[in-house]
Design a protein around this motif. Structure first.
Motif, mmCIF file in Angstrom:
data_model
loop_
_atom_site.group_PDB
_atom_site.id
_atom_site.type_symbol
_atom_site.label_atom_id
_atom_site.label_comp_id
_atom_site.label_asym_id
_atom_site.label_seq_id
_atom_site.Cartn_x
_atom_site.Cartn_y
_atom_site.Cartn_z
ATOM 1 N N ALA A 65 -62.986 -42.189 33.831
ATOM 2 C CA ALA A 65 -63.559 -43.078 31.667
ATOM 3 C C ALA A 65 -63.729 -41.595 31.567
ATOM 4 O O ALA A 65 -63.901 -40.149 32.562
ATOM 5 C CB ALA A 65 -64.283 -42.935 32.421
ATOM 6 N N THR A 66 -63.480 -40.734 30.639
ATOM 7 C CA THR A 66 -63.431 -39.395 29.658
ATOM 8 C C THR A 66 -65.321 -39.679 28.812
ATOM 9 O O THR A 66 -65.375 -40.798 28.322
ATOM 10 C CB THR A 66 -63.032 -39.654 28.445
ATOM 11 N N VAL A 67 -66.076 -39.141 30.087
ATOM 12 C CA VAL A 67 -66.972 -39.155 29.183
ATOM 13 C C VAL A 67 -67.907 -38.071 28.412
ATOM 14 O O VAL A 67 -68.842 -38.482 26.785
ATOM 15 C CB VAL A 67 -68.847 -38.811 30.798
ATOM 16 N N ARG A 68 -67.305 -36.859 28.446
ATOM 17 C CA ARG A 68 -67.555 -35.868 27.222
ATOM 18 C C ARG A 68 -65.870 -35.106 27.276
ATOM 19 O O ARG A 68 -65.310 -34.700 27.970
ATOM 20 C CB ARG A 68 -68.590 -34.621 27.832
ATOM 21 N N GLU A 69 -65.576 -33.973 25.840
ATOM 22 C CA GLU A 69 -64.379 -33.708 25.892
ATOM 23 C C GLU A 69 -64.688 -32.362 25.671
ATOM 24 O O GLU A 69 -66.334 -32.012 25.337
ATOM 25 C CB GLU A 69 -63.410 -34.816 24.783
ATOM 26 N N GLY A 70 -63.789 -31.389 26.476
ATOM 27 C CA GLY A 70 -63.769 -30.271 26.017
ATOM 28 C C GLY A 70 -62.470 -29.128 26.228
ATOM 29 O O GLY A 70 -61.651 -29.831 26.729
ATOM 30 N N THR A 71 -62.270 -28.054 25.895
ATOM 31 C CA THR A 71 -61.390 -27.672 25.426
ATOM 32 C C THR A 71 -60.748 -26.577 26.713
ATOM 33 O O THR A 71 -59.665 -25.605 27.185
ATOM 34 C CB THR A 71 -60.510 -26.973 24.885
#
Length: 300
Positions: free
Chosen positions: A177-183
């Motif tokens: 599961a994606t909890v936080r998105e970044g590059t």
């Protein structure tokens, strides 16, 4: 809040009432919690005493008759001590069952190294066909246990005293599961490591994935998180032996350049047993230690 072990006891007791196919095999550990269930179902709640090889063998024997066994004790006594029985009685005979551990890597430091099992998932990973769940909260433990009991395959559910502050939805297919998105890079937090990972990566431009199921490893979920970046930087933070899942992540990213850092419990035995939090800090799994190592790896 109840512990994962508390929730396991209450949930399993209800499941035994609901499903006549279920059986519970114990080796003294947690027996007091199942006293009512033992009285209600004397033929399906069996305590074999401190005989861990028999514990696993009896569970596999029940599976051969068509029952769905739940086999429970501390992780060191469930996976490490009777490993030959796990390998042969379940795996070689091709039967299913649910192994549910307590104690994790160092939940009860006063018990010493005999009661610690940082290598349990890595050891089980040498066998084929096992699903491995590592919940990070009692709510997740209940969901994963109910899912495991409903099937027919071989499942290991690893419970711990360490818990995240809140439970999160657990997908039926066990994907990340994606909890936080970044590059920037991707950090995979396994089970009870999530809160410390979120604290450690605060302010970093990284994607944080949450894993409560580590086998099978979610190759597709990791690849999606990497997007179209030409190269991949991945950190895996596991509450057991460091590097346990690096090979799986390497396989998932074989088609692109990548670097992987596996963080977890070191091989070194800490002989001053202390407390759980002291073990976390000593292995660099507290927020401060994780921040230093993740930041250094990602050049932040």
């Amino acid at each position: 809040m109840d512990t994962m072990r508390d929730r396991f006891i209450s949930t399993t007791s209800r499941l035994l009432d609901e499903d006549p196919r279920l059986a519970l095999v114990l080796a003294e550990i947690s027996r007091d919690g199942f006293s009512r269930a033992e009285r209600a179902h004397p033929h399906r709640v069996v305590n074999v005493g401190i005989r861990e090889q028999l514990l696993v063998g009896a569970g596999a024997g029940m599976a051969l008759t068509g029952m769905r066994p739940i086999v429970h004790t501390f992780a060191s006594f469930l996976v490490e001590r009777p490993f030959e029985q796990v390998k042969l009685d379940f795996g070689h005979q091709g039967v299913g069952g649910v192994l549910v551990s307590a104690g994790a890597s160092y939940d009860w430091p006063a018990g010493g190294f005999t009661h610690m099992a940082p290598g349990d998932v890595a050891l089980l990973d040498t066998l084929d066909g096992w699903t491995v769940h590592v919940p990070g909260h009692p709510d997740e433990a209940e969901t994963l246990l109910r899912e495991a009991v409903a099937g027919d395959d071989r499942v290991y559910v690893r419970l711990s005293m360490q818990s995240n502050e809140r439970g999160r939805p657990v997908g039926e297919r066990g994907g990340f599961a994606t909890v936080r998105e970044g590059t920037g890079g991707v950090v995979i937090a396994v089970g009870p490591m999530l809160d410390n990972v979120l604290a450690a990566t605060e302010g970093l431009d990284v994607t944080v994935l949450y894993a409560t199921t580590v086998r099978p490893f979610d190759w597709d979920g990791l690849r999606r998180a990497m997007g179209d970046r030409p190269a991949a930087d991945v950190v895996i933070v596991e509450p057991y032996l460091a590097g346990t899942s690096t090979a799986a992540a390497n396989d998932a990213l074989a088609a692109r350049p990548h670097r992987i850092l596996g963080l977890g419990v070191a091989r070194e035995e800490l002989r001053r047993y202390g407390q759980l939090d002291e073990h976390l800090a000593a292995h660099g799994l507290d927020p401060r230690g994780l921040r230093q190592r993740i930041g250094a790896f990602l050049g932040r």
